[in-house]
Design a protein around this motif. Structure first.
Motif, PDB file in Angstrom:
ATOM      1  N   MET A  85       0.967  -1.377  -0.052  1.00 46.66           N
ATOM      2  CA  MET A  85      -0.179  -0.160   0.084  1.00 46.66           C
ATOM      3  C   MET A  85       0.790   1.197  -0.198  1.00 46.66           C
ATOM      4  O   MET A  85       1.803   1.341   0.927  1.00 46.66           O
ATOM      5  CB  MET A  85      -0.888  -0.152   1.169  1.00 46.66           C
ATOM      6  N   ALA A  86       0.612   2.216  -0.761  1.00 51.09           N
ATOM      7  CA  ALA A  86       1.381   3.501  -0.853  1.00 51.09           C
ATOM      8  C   ALA A  86       1.289   4.252   0.323  1.00 51.09           C
ATOM      9  O   ALA A  86       0.065   4.227   0.905  1.00 51.09           O
ATOM     10  CB  ALA A  86       0.843   4.163  -2.139  1.00 51.09           C
ATOM     11  N   LEU A  87       2.362   4.780   0.878  1.00 50.53           N
ATOM     12  CA  LEU A  87       2.222   5.482   1.854  1.00 50.53           C
ATOM     13  C   LEU A  87       1.665   7.075   1.762  1.00 50.53           C
ATOM     14  O   LEU A  87       1.785   7.552   0.948  1.00 50.53           O
ATOM     15  CB  LEU A  87       3.664   5.902   2.446  1.00 50.53           C
ATOM     16  N   PRO A  88       0.706   7.425   2.560  1.00 49.42           N
ATOM     17  CA  PRO A  88       0.304   8.912   2.465  1.00 49.42           C
ATOM     18  C   PRO A  88       1.073   9.839   2.707  1.00 49.42           C
ATOM     19  O   PRO A  88       2.086   9.628   3.391  1.00 49.42           O
ATOM     20  CB  PRO A  88      -1.110   8.785   3.486  1.00 49.42           C
ATOM     21  N   LEU A  89       1.019  10.872   2.145  1.00 47.24           N
ATOM     22  CA  LEU A  89       1.701  12.206   2.535  1.00 47.24           C
ATOM     23  C   LEU A  89       0.991  12.627   3.934  1.00 47.24           C
ATOM     24  O   LEU A  89      -0.056  13.000   4.158  1.00 47.24           O
ATOM     25  CB  LEU A  89       1.611  13.195   1.767  1.00 47.24           C
TER      26      LEU A  89
ATOM     27  N   ALA B  24      10.552   5.047   8.703  1.00 45.34           N
ATOM     28  CA  ALA B  24       9.484   4.199   8.107  1.00 45.34           C
ATOM     29  C   ALA B  24       9.071   4.449   6.590  1.00 45.34           C
ATOM     30  O   ALA B  24       8.442   3.912   5.820  1.00 45.34           O
ATOM     31  CB  ALA B  24       8.283   4.059   8.976  1.00 45.34           C
ATOM     32  N   GLY B  25       9.489   5.599   6.124  1.00 46.11           N
ATOM     33  CA  GLY B  25       9.416   5.916   4.762  1.00 46.11           C
ATOM     34  C   GLY B  25       8.306   7.124   4.403  1.00 46.11           C
ATOM     35  O   GLY B  25       8.021   7.598   3.331  1.00 46.11           O
ATOM     36  N   PHE B  26       7.790   7.755   5.685  1.00 43.88           N
ATOM     37  CA  PHE B  26       6.719   8.615   5.398  1.00 43.88           C
ATOM     38  C   PHE B  26       7.391  10.056   5.060  1.00 43.88           C
ATOM     39  O   PHE B  26       8.237  10.419   5.631  1.00 43.88           O
ATOM     40  CB  PHE B  26       6.061   8.613   6.691  1.00 43.88           C
ATOM     41  N   ARG B  27       6.793  10.747   4.232  1.00 44.10           N
ATOM     42  CA  ARG B  27       7.115  12.096   3.928  1.00 44.10           C
ATOM     43  C   ARG B  27       6.080  13.075   4.705  1.00 44.10           C
ATOM     44  O   ARG B  27       5.028  12.846   4.860  1.00 44.10           O
ATOM     45  CB  ARG B  27       6.809  12.426   2.345  1.00 44.10           C
ATOM     46  N   LEU B  28       6.783  13.923   5.793  1.00 46.68           N
ATOM     47  CA  LEU B  28       5.955  14.757   6.371  1.00 46.68           C
ATOM     48  C   LEU B  28       5.980  16.206   6.222  1.00 46.68           C
ATOM     49  O   LEU B  28       6.951  16.687   5.736  1.00 46.68           O
ATOM     50  CB  LEU B  28       7.020  14.686   7.852  1.00 46.68           C
TER      51      LEU B  28
ATOM     52  N   GLN C  24       0.727   2.955  14.917  1.00 45.85           N
ATOM     53  CA  GLN C  24      -0.514   2.715  14.224  1.00 45.85           C
ATOM     54  C   GLN C  24      -0.732   2.991  12.810  1.00 45.85           C
ATOM     55  O   GLN C  24      -0.868   1.899  11.953  1.00 45.85           O
ATOM     56  CB  GLN C  24      -1.923   3.299  14.662  1.00 45.85           C
ATOM     57  N   LEU C  25       0.041   3.866  12.495  1.00 48.32           N
ATOM     58  CA  LEU C  25       0.143   4.263  10.621  1.00 48.32           C
ATOM     59  C   LEU C  25       1.252   3.330  10.212  1.00 48.32           C
ATOM     60  O   LEU C  25       1.042   2.871   8.993  1.00 48.32           O
ATOM     61  CB  LEU C  25       0.412   5.813  10.610  1.00 48.32           C
ATOM     62  N   ILE C  26       2.247   3.216  10.854  1.00 45.01           N
ATOM     63  CA  ILE C  26       3.348   2.350  10.451  1.00 45.01           C
ATOM     64  C   ILE C  26       2.845   0.679  10.216  1.00 45.01           C
ATOM     65  O   ILE C  26       2.792   0.145   9.339  1.00 45.01           O
ATOM     66  CB  ILE C  26       4.511   2.089  11.369  1.00 45.01           C
ATOM     67  N   ARG C  27       1.868   0.364  10.960  1.00 41.52           N
ATOM     68  CA  ARG C  27       1.268  -0.979  10.812  1.00 41.52           C
ATOM     69  C   ARG C  27       0.090  -0.933   9.981  1.00 41.52           C
ATOM     70  O   ARG C  27       0.071  -1.891   9.086  1.00 41.52           O
ATOM     71  CB  ARG C  27       0.518  -1.569  12.477  1.00 41.52           C
ATOM     72  N   ARG C  28      -0.545   0.060   9.869  1.00 41.67           N
ATOM     73  CA  ARG C  28      -1.705   0.137   8.946  1.00 41.67           C
ATOM     74  C   ARG C  28      -1.120   0.308   7.380  1.00 41.67           C
ATOM     75  O   ARG C  28      -1.694  -0.342   6.438  1.00 41.67           O
ATOM     76  CB  ARG C  28      -2.563   1.581   9.292  1.00 41.67           C
ATOM     77  N   TYR C  29      -0.169   0.814   7.132  1.00 40.97           N
ATOM     78  CA  TYR C  29       0.225   0.918   5.802  1.00 40.97           C
ATOM     79  C   TYR C  29       1.501  -0.062   5.518  1.00 40.97           C
ATOM     80  O   TYR C  29       2.286  -0.044   4.160  1.00 40.97           O
ATOM     81  CB  TYR C  29       0.739   2.649   5.388  1.00 40.97           C
ATOM     82  N   GLY C  30       1.813  -0.846   6.655  1.00 38.98           N
ATOM     83  CA  GLY C  30       2.794  -2.099   6.229  1.00 38.98           C
ATOM     84  C   GLY C  30       4.169  -1.342   6.062  1.00 38.98           C
ATOM     85  O   GLY C  30       5.121  -1.851   5.138  1.00 38.98           O
ATOM     86  N   ALA C  31       4.487  -0.096   6.658  1.00 44.38           N
ATOM     87  CA  ALA C  31       5.651   0.720   6.424  1.00 44.38           C
ATOM     88  C   ALA C  31       7.025   0.088   7.024  1.00 44.38           C
ATOM     89  O   ALA C  31       6.591  -0.867   7.724  1.00 44.38           O
ATOM     90  CB  ALA C  31       5.696   2.296   7.092  1.00 44.38           C
TER      91      ALA C  31
END
Length: 227
Positions: free
Chosen positions: A1-5, A107-111, A218-225
């Protein structure tokens, strides 16, 4: 799943609003006046926006403090307003925030950030807090002259980043902000800071946590980051 911005609200979500209490304890003789001030601050920023009248955020804050003082027969002067602005510009981050932001980045998220503050106030806040470099870009509602939770504020970030609503997740501790984001087609995560919780009507956040570290996990788990 693509990570959200991931787009962050700033005041209270990242920074500790309760450090403002001494200003109100001195002026009003009641530190709880800070919460009344902030609630009115948000109400009137939204009211002005709905009415089609844009006023910079810090100007609204100073005007609301004077209005509350007038209702109590308290006199405030320019030095009081200046102190309010100074304290608001130098609130420290909540203790878990720096590490949680770094965890999300790792985890790869852009902030990013989106705040009603003027860009220069926001930049000072985040620089003072030592977290300014953790964000790829910072946005102010001043750029579109519409305070959150107006659709235009979220649309401004979409336009600037060239991304669709479904590609974003807002993290905030205010339900008024998350409901605006979800109504705009974003996902949202609510942090239950003291005095903030889920509202049982309207658009609901997809993630709810007790602090930013909880929400990040939770977000890391949700998106499999790659956390």
């Amino acid at each position: 799943m693509a990570l959200p911005l991931i787009v962050f609200d700033v005041n209270e979500t990242l920074l500790d609003l309760e450090t403002m209490e001494p200003v109100f304890a001195r002026i009003f003789g009641d530190k709880s006046a800070m919460r009344l001030w902030f609630a009115n601050f948000i109400m009137y920023s939204a009211s002005l926006t709905v009415a089609g009248c844009y006023v910079p955020f810090t100007d609204i804050g100073a005007a609301v403090m004077k209005m509350l003082a007038d209702t109590r027969g308290i006199s405030i002067d320019e030095a009081d307003k200046k102190e309010l602005t100074e304290k608001f510009s130098t609130m420290p981050p909540h203790k878990e925030v720096p590490a949680a932001l770094r965890k999300l980045r790792a985890a790869g998220f852009r902030l990013f950030t989106l705040t009603d503050n003027l860009l220069e106030v926001q930049t000072r806040q985040l620089t003072n807090g030592g977290i300014v470099d953790l964000f790829e870009r910072r946005f102010s509602a001043d750029g579109v002259k519409h305070h959150k939770p107006s659709r235009q504020a979220y649309g401004y970030v979409e336009q600037e980043l060239g991304a669709k609503p479904s590609e974003f997740c807002l993290i905030a501790c205010h339900t008024w902000d998350t409901l605006g984001a979800v109504a705009a087609g974003w996902e949202a995560a609510l942090i239950k800071r003291p005095g903030n919780d889920v509202l049982g009507v309207g658009p609901q956040p997809q993630v709810v946590g007790d602090n930013l570290d909880d929400v990040a996990d939770q977000l890391i788990r949700r998106y499999g980051a790659n956390g």
